[in-house]
Design a protein around this motif. Sequence first.
Motif, mmCIF file in Angstrom:
data_model
loop_
_atom_site.group_PDB
_atom_site.id
_atom_site.type_symbol
_atom_site.label_atom_id
_atom_site.label_comp_id
_atom_site.label_asym_id
_atom_site.label_seq_id
_atom_site.Cartn_x
_atom_site.Cartn_y
_atom_site.Cartn_z
ATOM 1 N N PHE A 81 7.221 3.338 -12.199
ATOM 2 C CA PHE A 81 7.481 3.077 -10.778
ATOM 3 C C PHE A 81 7.375 1.590 -10.470
ATOM 4 O O PHE A 81 8.219 1.015 -9.787
ATOM 5 C CB PHE A 81 6.502 3.866 -9.929
ATOM 6 N N TYR A 82 6.312 0.951 -10.981
ATOM 7 C CA TYR A 82 6.121 -0.463 -10.700
ATOM 8 C C TYR A 82 7.268 -1.296 -11.270
ATOM 9 O O TYR A 82 7.702 -2.284 -10.672
ATOM 10 C CB TYR A 82 4.793 -0.944 -11.293
ATOM 11 N N ALA A 131 -9.399 7.160 -11.869
ATOM 12 C CA ALA A 131 -9.957 5.855 -11.521
ATOM 13 C C ALA A 131 -9.094 4.737 -12.097
ATOM 14 O O ALA A 131 -8.857 3.709 -11.445
ATOM 15 C CB ALA A 131 -11.390 5.749 -12.046
ATOM 16 N N ALA A 132 -8.608 4.924 -13.321
ATOM 17 C CA ALA A 132 -7.773 3.914 -13.966
ATOM 18 C C ALA A 132 -6.478 3.692 -13.184
ATOM 19 O O ALA A 132 -6.001 2.562 -13.053
ATOM 20 C CB ALA A 132 -7.453 4.345 -15.396
ATOM 21 N N THR A 133 -5.920 4.765 -12.655
ATOM 22 C CA THR A 133 -4.702 4.652 -11.859
ATOM 23 C C THR A 133 -4.943 3.818 -10.605
ATOM 24 O O THR A 133 -4.134 2.963 -10.238
ATOM 25 C CB THR A 133 -4.185 6.043 -11.468
ATOM 26 N N GLU A 134 -6.062 4.089 -9.933
ATOM 27 C CA GLU A 134 -6.399 3.333 -8.724
ATOM 28 C C GLU A 134 -6.630 1.853 -9.043
ATOM 29 O O GLU A 134 -6.176 0.969 -8.310
ATOM 30 C CB GLU A 134 -7.658 3.924 -8.083
ATOM 31 N N SER A 139 -4.800 -3.828 -8.872
ATOM 32 C CA SER A 139 -4.558 -5.093 -9.564
ATOM 33 C C SER A 139 -3.089 -5.498 -9.469
ATOM 34 O O SER A 139 -2.765 -6.670 -9.264
ATOM 35 C CB SER A 139 -4.984 -4.975 -11.031
ATOM 36 N N TYR A 140 -2.190 -4.545 -9.629
ATOM 37 C CA TYR A 140 -0.753 -4.846 -9.549
ATOM 38 C C TYR A 140 -0.366 -5.246 -8.133
ATOM 39 O O TYR A 140 0.428 -6.167 -7.937
ATOM 40 C CB TYR A 140 0.060 -3.631 -10.003
ATOM 41 N N PHE A 141 -0.941 -4.556 -7.161
ATOM 42 C CA PHE A 141 -0.631 -4.889 -5.768
ATOM 43 C C PHE A 141 -1.080 -6.316 -5.446
ATOM 44 O O PHE A 141 -0.325 -7.099 -4.864
ATOM 45 C CB PHE A 141 -1.327 -3.912 -4.830
ATOM 46 N N ASP A 142 -2.311 -6.654 -5.807
ATOM 47 C CA ASP A 142 -2.854 -7.978 -5.491
ATOM 48 C C ASP A 142 -2.097 -9.091 -6.213
ATOM 49 O O ASP A 142 -1.923 -10.190 -5.668
ATOM 50 C CB ASP A 142 -4.335 -8.041 -5.856
ATOM 51 N N CYS A 143 -1.638 -8.807 -7.429
ATOM 52 C CA CYS A 143 -0.978 -9.843 -8.222
ATOM 53 C C CYS A 143 0.505 -10.020 -7.885
ATOM 54 O O CYS A 143 1.018 -11.147 -7.909
ATOM 55 C CB CYS A 143 -1.118 -9.520 -9.711
ATOM 56 N N ARG A 151 5.392 -2.233 1.085
ATOM 57 C CA ARG A 151 4.081 -1.777 1.555
ATOM 58 C C ARG A 151 3.670 -0.544 0.762
ATOM 59 O O ARG A 151 4.455 0.397 0.623
ATOM 60 C CB ARG A 151 4.127 -1.460 3.047
ATOM 61 N N LEU A 152 2.427 -0.562 0.280
ATOM 62 C CA LEU A 152 1.947 0.534 -0.551
ATOM 63 C C LEU A 152 0.511 0.904 -0.186
ATOM 64 O O LEU A 152 -0.298 0.041 0.178
ATOM 65 C CB LEU A 152 1.995 0.161 -2.037
ATOM 66 N N VAL A 153 0.209 2.168 -0.292
ATOM 67 C CA VAL A 153 -1.151 2.670 -0.116
ATOM 68 C C VAL A 153 -1.383 3.772 -1.150
ATOM 69 O O VAL A 153 -0.441 4.299 -1.736
ATOM 70 C CB VAL A 153 -1.384 3.247 1.299
ATOM 71 N N THR A 154 -2.651 4.111 -1.356
ATOM 72 C CA THR A 154 -2.959 5.273 -2.186
ATOM 73 C C THR A 154 -3.669 6.316 -1.338
ATOM 74 O O THR A 154 -4.372 5.988 -0.379
ATOM 75 C CB THR A 154 -3.850 4.923 -3.392
ATOM 76 N N ALA A 155 -3.453 7.575 -1.699
ATOM 77 C CA ALA A 155 -4.084 8.706 -1.009
ATOM 78 C C ALA A 155 -4.888 9.506 -2.015
ATOM 79 O O ALA A 155 -4.392 9.855 -3.090
ATOM 80 C CB ALA A 155 -3.019 9.587 -0.353
#
Length: 327
Positions: A81-82, A131-134, A139-143, A151-155
């Motif tokens: 996806f990324y 946890a690894a997915t989160e 890290s990918y979002f911040d970088c 715009r992305l969020v996790t649920a």
Amino acid sequence: RRLNRNRDRVVADGGGDDGARGRGGLRTHRGRHDKRARDGQGEGEGEPQGIRPDDGIVVHERKSAARLTGRNHEMRAGRRFYQRLKYRKQKKKCHCVIITSDKCYKNFEKIKGYKEDDILGGIDPYSASKAATEIAFKSYFDCFLKDTKHRLVTARAGNVIGGGDWSQNRIIPDCVRAKSKNKKVKIRNPKASRPWQHVIEIINGYLKLAKKLNSNIKINGQSFNFGPKNSEIVAVNNILKNISINWPGFKWVKIGNIIKNETDLLVLNTNKVNKILNWKTRLKVDFAVKLTIEWYREFYENKKKNLTFITNLTKNQILDYHKKFKI
């Protein structure tokens, strides 16, 4: 909402003709193992199919893991996806809700419930993968994505129940498969308590989150817990009892727990979604189980296996929910 059996995905269109993929459309992508209501077969390998950032809003659901063997394609699916986001360089902005699990938290079995900023971790492979997915997402979002138009969020949701789930090693699908064959289902940990919630309610929450992400940039990159009230967090024993009530003749037997370090209590703090999204579960756990077993019972007892019949039942459950709670 409609079931697109050819692509094994749930499609919820945001307006216009049925099947339209205009702006505002929302697609929920799942692994190929889900929603095969025609033959009841649930296993399948491969990555989520047809992720399309240019559809507007994408709800990317984690793949089910084979908990007993530790197989998990979480990172591969996420990486795909990324890469789509990074390399397609599409002109349209993409709003994405990435669904992981309540299992992502390092579990100290506390009653108060875990907040979104609590420590992540997992002493069993399944929890560790969540946890690894989160961590990978953050890290990918911040970088790479923080300062882009995307715009992305996790649920993070608790145990979701409802008709149409054929996954292996999940409590209700295993129970209904065993009942349909007049066999006893094997239960590892009947005293374990979990935050049960019906799929209709959790999808309602994801849609609210996607809508809020579109209008409120402040939540970009954040995570959200979705779960029931503490009073609705019950043990597996309670779920088994309700299955027996709604489908007489159901039987189960306790076996030794072959999974080391499996926790007995998991509670989520949902104050954040209550405040920001005005979301909460409305169905009592007993009624959520009743709706779920009603779906499976009709599926197995309908001799013609009429897809139209079971589709109408699904639609009626959704419409009744909306009518009852005026959503």
